[in-house]
Design a protein around this motif. Structure first.
Motif, PDB file in Angstrom:
ATOM      1  N   ALA A 107      -0.921  -4.877  -2.274  1.00 35.57           N
ATOM      2  CA  ALA A 107      -0.605  -4.880  -3.704  1.00 35.57           C
ATOM      3  C   ALA A 107      -0.687  -3.486  -4.308  1.00 35.57           C
ATOM      4  O   ALA A 107       0.009  -3.184  -5.278  1.00 35.57           O
ATOM      5  CB  ALA A 107      -1.564  -5.813  -4.444  1.00 35.57           C
ATOM      6  N   ALA A 108      -1.503  -2.615  -3.713  1.00 35.35           N
ATOM      7  CA  ALA A 108      -1.742  -1.296  -4.299  1.00 35.35           C
ATOM      8  C   ALA A 108      -0.813  -0.207  -3.770  1.00 35.35           C
ATOM      9  O   ALA A 108      -0.802   0.898  -4.323  1.00 35.35           O
ATOM     10  CB  ALA A 108      -3.192  -0.883  -4.055  1.00 35.35           C
ATOM     11  N   VAL A 109      -0.038  -0.481  -2.721  1.00 37.00           N
ATOM     12  CA  VAL A 109       0.773   0.592  -2.142  1.00 37.00           C
ATOM     13  C   VAL A 109       1.909   0.975  -3.085  1.00 37.00           C
ATOM     14  O   VAL A 109       2.477   0.125  -3.779  1.00 37.00           O
ATOM     15  CB  VAL A 109       1.357   0.206  -0.762  1.00 37.00           C
ATOM     16  N   PRO A 110       2.255   2.255  -3.139  1.00 37.33           N
ATOM     17  CA  PRO A 110       3.372   2.676  -3.979  1.00 37.33           C
ATOM     18  C   PRO A 110       4.693   2.159  -3.420  1.00 37.33           C
ATOM     19  O   PRO A 110       4.827   1.921  -2.213  1.00 37.33           O
ATOM     20  CB  PRO A 110       3.305   4.207  -3.924  1.00 37.33           C
ATOM     21  N   LYS A 111       5.664   1.996  -4.276  1.00 38.87           N
ATOM     22  CA  LYS A 111       6.979   1.513  -3.860  1.00 38.87           C
ATOM     23  C   LYS A 111       7.700   2.602  -3.087  1.00 38.87           C
ATOM     24  O   LYS A 111       7.660   3.778  -3.460  1.00 38.87           O
ATOM     25  CB  LYS A 111       7.799   1.099  -5.084  1.00 38.87           C
ATOM     26  N   TYR A 112       8.380   2.225  -2.015  1.00 35.78           N
ATOM     27  CA  TYR A 112       9.160   3.202  -1.251  1.00 35.78           C
ATOM     28  C   TYR A 112      10.358   3.657  -2.076  1.00 35.78           C
ATOM     29  O   TYR A 112      11.060   2.855  -2.688  1.00 35.78           O
ATOM     30  CB  TYR A 112       9.635   2.597   0.071  1.00 35.78           C
ATOM     31  N   ASN A 113      10.583   4.956  -2.090  1.00 32.52           N
ATOM     32  CA  ASN A 113      11.652   5.556  -2.889  1.00 32.52           C
ATOM     33  C   ASN A 113      12.952   5.549  -2.092  1.00 32.52           C
ATOM     34  O   ASN A 113      13.335   6.545  -1.471  1.00 32.52           O
ATOM     35  CB  ASN A 113      11.245   6.990  -3.264  1.00 32.52           C
ATOM     36  N   PRO A 116       4.772  17.374  -0.791  1.00 27.98           N
ATOM     37  CA  PRO A 116       5.239  15.997  -0.924  1.00 27.98           C
ATOM     38  C   PRO A 116       5.402  15.354   0.450  1.00 27.98           C
ATOM     39  O   PRO A 116       5.665  16.037   1.426  1.00 27.98           O
ATOM     40  CB  PRO A 116       6.585  16.145  -1.638  1.00 27.98           C
ATOM     41  N   CYS A 117       5.241  14.044   0.480  1.00 26.63           N
ATOM     42  CA  CYS A 117       5.227  13.379   1.785  1.00 26.63           C
ATOM     43  C   CYS A 117       6.388  12.403   1.932  1.00 26.63           C
ATOM     44  O   CYS A 117       6.946  11.920   0.950  1.00 26.63           O
ATOM     45  CB  CYS A 117       3.906  12.655   2.004  1.00 26.63           C
ATOM     46  N   PHE A 118       6.734  12.144   3.192  1.00 26.87           N
ATOM     47  CA  PHE A 118       7.627  11.038   3.493  1.00 26.87           C
ATOM     48  C   PHE A 118       6.873   9.773   3.124  1.00 26.87           C
ATOM     49  O   PHE A 118       5.747   9.552   3.600  1.00 26.87           O
ATOM     50  CB  PHE A 118       8.025  11.050   4.963  1.00 26.87           C
ATOM     51  N   GLY A 119       7.451   8.934   2.290  1.00 27.22           N
ATOM     52  CA  GLY A 119       6.736   7.815   1.689  1.00 27.22           C
ATOM     53  C   GLY A 119       5.953   6.952   2.653  1.00 27.22           C
ATOM     54  O   GLY A 119       4.817   6.550   2.371  1.00 27.22           O
ATOM     55  N   LEU A 120       6.527   6.675   3.833  1.00 29.43           N
ATOM     56  CA  LEU A 120       5.861   5.756   4.756  1.00 29.43           C
ATOM     57  C   LEU A 120       4.653   6.374   5.449  1.00 29.43           C
ATOM     58  O   LEU A 120       3.805   5.659   5.966  1.00 29.43           O
ATOM     59  CB  LEU A 120       6.866   5.249   5.795  1.00 29.43           C
ATOM     60  N   HIS A 121       4.566   7.705   5.448  1.00 28.60           N
ATOM     61  CA  HIS A 121       3.364   8.344   5.995  1.00 28.60           C
ATOM     62  C   HIS A 121       2.157   8.084   5.096  1.00 28.60           C
ATOM     63  O   HIS A 121       1.008   8.252   5.528  1.00 28.60           O
ATOM     64  CB  HIS A 121       3.573   9.852   6.144  1.00 28.60           C
ATOM     65  N   GLU A 122       2.415   7.686   3.871  1.00 34.05           N
ATOM     66  CA  GLU A 122       1.349   7.297   2.955  1.00 34.05           C
ATOM     67  C   GLU A 122       1.241   5.782   2.843  1.00 34.05           C
ATOM     68  O   GLU A 122       0.143   5.211   2.901  1.00 34.05           O
ATOM     69  CB  GLU A 122       1.602   7.895   1.572  1.00 34.05           C
ATOM     70  N   ILE A 123       2.370   5.117   2.696  1.00 34.53           N
ATOM     71  CA  ILE A 123       2.388   3.680   2.440  1.00 34.53           C
ATOM     72  C   ILE A 123       1.760   2.891   3.590  1.00 34.53           C
ATOM     73  O   ILE A 123       0.933   1.986   3.356  1.00 34.53           O
ATOM     74  CB  ILE A 123       3.831   3.203   2.188  1.00 34.53           C
ATOM     75  N   GLU A 124       2.139   3.187   4.819  1.00 34.73           N
ATOM     76  CA  GLU A 124       1.651   2.385   5.947  1.00 34.73           C
ATOM     77  C   GLU A 124       0.144   2.532   6.175  1.00 34.73           C
ATOM     78  O   GLU A 124      -0.545   1.524   6.391  1.00 34.73           O
ATOM     79  CB  GLU A 124       2.442   2.707   7.218  1.00 34.73           C
ATOM     80  N   PRO A 125      -0.427   3.743   6.108  1.00 33.82           N
ATOM     81  CA  PRO A 125      -1.896   3.815   6.189  1.00 33.82           C
ATOM     82  C   PRO A 125      -2.590   3.082   5.042  1.00 33.82           C
ATOM     83  O   PRO A 125      -3.597   2.395   5.259  1.00 33.82           O
ATOM     84  CB  PRO A 125      -2.172   5.321   6.146  1.00 33.82           C
ATOM     85  N   GLU A 185       7.038  11.495  -6.531  1.00 35.87           N
ATOM     86  CA  GLU A 185       5.641  11.753  -6.202  1.00 35.87           C
ATOM     87  C   GLU A 185       5.009  12.683  -7.241  1.00 35.87           C
ATOM     88  O   GLU A 185       5.653  13.632  -7.719  1.00 35.87           O
ATOM     89  CB  GLU A 185       5.582  12.389  -4.814  1.00 35.87           C
ATOM     90  N   ALA A 186       3.771  12.423  -7.602  1.00 34.62           N
ATOM     91  CA  ALA A 186       3.068  13.242  -8.588  1.00 34.62           C
ATOM     92  C   ALA A 186       3.116  14.713  -8.208  1.00 34.62           C
ATOM     93  O   ALA A 186       2.958  15.067  -7.041  1.00 34.62           O
ATOM     94  CB  ALA A 186       1.614  12.780  -8.712  1.00 34.62           C
TER      95      ALA A 186
END
Length: 381
Positions: free
Chosen positions: A20-26, A125-134, A345-346
Motif C-alpha cells: 500500500a505504501a509503495v510509490p506508483k511506477y512512472n 534519481p532512480c529507476f522506479g523498480l529499484h525502489e518499489i520492489e525492495p 521523484e522528489a
C-alpha cells in the motif's frame, strides 16, 4: 510482526501495508491515451526507451510463423534461450535466469534476498523498480544522489556500501540520467561492496555504450563478490512488448534463489522463440543501435543549443532540466503530439527523460519544445 491494515470499505479485509505504501511506477503514456489527450494522430512516442526501428526480420518471421503452439505451456526453464545466452556469454546456463522482462528479475532479487528491515542501496534519481520492489518486501531504501554534473558520486557510494546493505541496485548506464561507470569507477565500487551485499548491476542499456565503458559482467565475474547482472531484450533488440529479460548470476545457488522467487511459465513461448531469433541477428541490432546513438548526439546538441542542461548519455535516452515543472512542460508537449517522461521523484521534478526515436519523431519533439520554451525566454528578456 507487522499486521495488515483494515480497508475502511470492508473492515474484514486486510492488505499488505508495504504494498500500500509503495510509490506508483512512472510509466509512459500509451498511444491510444496520447491520441485521445492530444487529438492528434501523429504521436512521437518518446517516453519508454523503445527501439524506434522495431525488431529483427528474424523475429518478425517467428511472430508470423506457426512454430509456436499457443495452446501449450511454455518451457518453464527457458532452456533453449538460456543455452543460447550461455554460449554467447561463456557462462554456465544454470547461472542464467530468464524473466518476464528484467523487471521481474528485480522483483525476484528483492523477494529472494531482502525482507522486512533489510536495507537496499541505490542511486537518485532512480529507476522506479529499484525502489518499489525492495519497499514491497518491507526493506528500507537508501539513495545516493547524482553529482552536480550528472554523474555517479563514487565516494558517497563507497561510504554507503561500508554500512553493508543487503542489496545494491546500480544501473549502468544509469536510467534515467544516462551516465555509465568507467573502468576505474566500477572497480572502486566493486572493491567497496562487502561480500555480504548482493550487487545487482542493471545493464539494460549495455548495447548502447561507447568503447570507453567496460562490460560490468566481465568485471564482476573476475571478482569474489555475490552479484546478479541484469540485461534485457526490450531496448536494443526491440522486444519491449514481448517482455524478455535475464539475470546472469555469480553462482548456481543465487540463480536457484531467483528462480524460486519468480512464477513458473513466466516467459511465454512466443517471447522465448523471438528472443532466440533476436540474439541470432546481432548485425540488425548493432545497425539499429548505431542509428539511435547518432540521433542521441544530434538531439543532445539541439537541446544544448536551446540553453538546456543535458546529461551525457550512454543509453537510448536523454535527461535534461527545463528549469521549471517538467509535468507542465510534458503536458504542453503532449498537446503537440509528443510523449515524454517528466520525472516525478522528489528533487528532480524539473527534469524530463526523452527517448531517442526515429529522426522524424525527434524533430517533432525538438520543434514542439522550442515553441514551448520560446515564450518563457522572451518573457525573461
Amino acid at each position: 510482526m507487522l499486521s495488515g491494515k483494515k480497508i475502511a470499505a470492508n473492515p474484514e479485509l486486510y492488505f499488505n501495508p508495504h504494498i500500500a505504501a509503495v510509490p506508483k511506477y512512472n510509466a509512459g503514456l500509451g498511444l491510444a491515451a496520447a491520441r485521445a489527450a492530444s487529438g492528434l494522430e501523429q504521436i512521437a512516442r518518446l517516453a519508454s526507451n523503445e527501439n524506434p526501428y522495431g525488431c529483427s526480420p528474424g523475429v518478425q518471421q517467428v511472430l508470423s510463423g506457426s512454430s509456436v503452439e499457443p495452446w501449450r505451456y511454455s518451457d518453464p526453464a527457458c532452456q533453449r534461450l538460456r543455452m543460447a545466452l550461455g554460449e554467447r556469454l561463456g557462462v554456465d546456463p544454470e547461472r542464467i535466469v530468464v524473466g518476464n522482462g528484467s523487471e521481474e528479475m528485480i522483483a525476484a532479487a528483492s523477494r529472494a534476498f531482502l525482507s522486512e528491515g533489510a536495507e537496499a542501496l541505490t542511486v537518485a534519481p532512480c529507476f522506479g523498480l529499484h525502489e518499489i520492489e525492495p519497499l514491497a518486501v518491507g526493506a528500507r531504501v537508501t539513495k545516493v544522489p547524482m553529482t552536480a554534473d550528472f554523474g555517479f558520486d563514487v565516494p558517497a557510494l563507497e561510504a554507503a556500501l561500508a554500512r553493508a546493505p543487503n542489496a545494491f541496485f546500480l544501473p549502468s548506464p544509469w536510467n534515467p540520467v544516462g551516465a555509465a561507470l568507467d573502468h576505474e569507477q566500477l572497480a572502486r565500487v566493486i572493491a567497496a561492496t562487502p561480500e555480504s551485499t548482493l550487487f545487482v548491476l542493471d545493464e539494460a542499456y549495455r548495447e548502447f555504450t561507447s568503447d570507453a565503458i567496460p562490460d560490468g559482467f566481465e568485471m564482476l565475474r573476475e571478482s569474489a563478490r555475490s552479484y546478479v547482472v541484469l540485461r534485457t531484450f526490450s531496448k536494443a533488440f526491440g522486444l519491449a512488448g514481448l517482455r524478455v529479460g535475464y539475470a546472469i548470476c555469480a553462482s548456481v545457488e543465487i540463480a536457484r534463489m531467483l528462480s524460486a522467487a519468480k512464477t513458473p511459465f513466466n516467459v511465454n513461448a512466443v517471447a522465448q522463440a523471438a528472443a532466440v531469433a533476436a540474439l541470432d541477428d546481432q548485425a540488425w541490432m548493432q545497425a539499429a543501435v548505431a542509428r539511435i546513438c547518432a540521433e542521441r548526439e544530434r538531439v543532445a546538441g539541439e537541446l544544448r543549443a536551446l540553453g538546456l542542461r543535458v546529461a551525457r548519455s550512454e543509453g537510448n535516452f536523454l535527461f535534461f532540466s527545463v528549469g521549471r515543472s517538467s509535468a507542465e512542460v510534458a503536458a504542453e508537449l503532449l498537446k503537440a503530439g509528443v510523449v515524454v517522461k517528466p520525472w516525478v521523484e522528489a528533487q528532480y521534478q524539473a527534469f524530463i527523460r526523452v527517448s531517442i526515436g526515429a529522426p522524424i519523431e525527434n524533430d517533432q519533439f525538438l520543434a514542439a519544445l522550442a515553441a514551448i520554451l520560446r515564450p518563457a525566454a522572451a518573457g525573461a528578456a
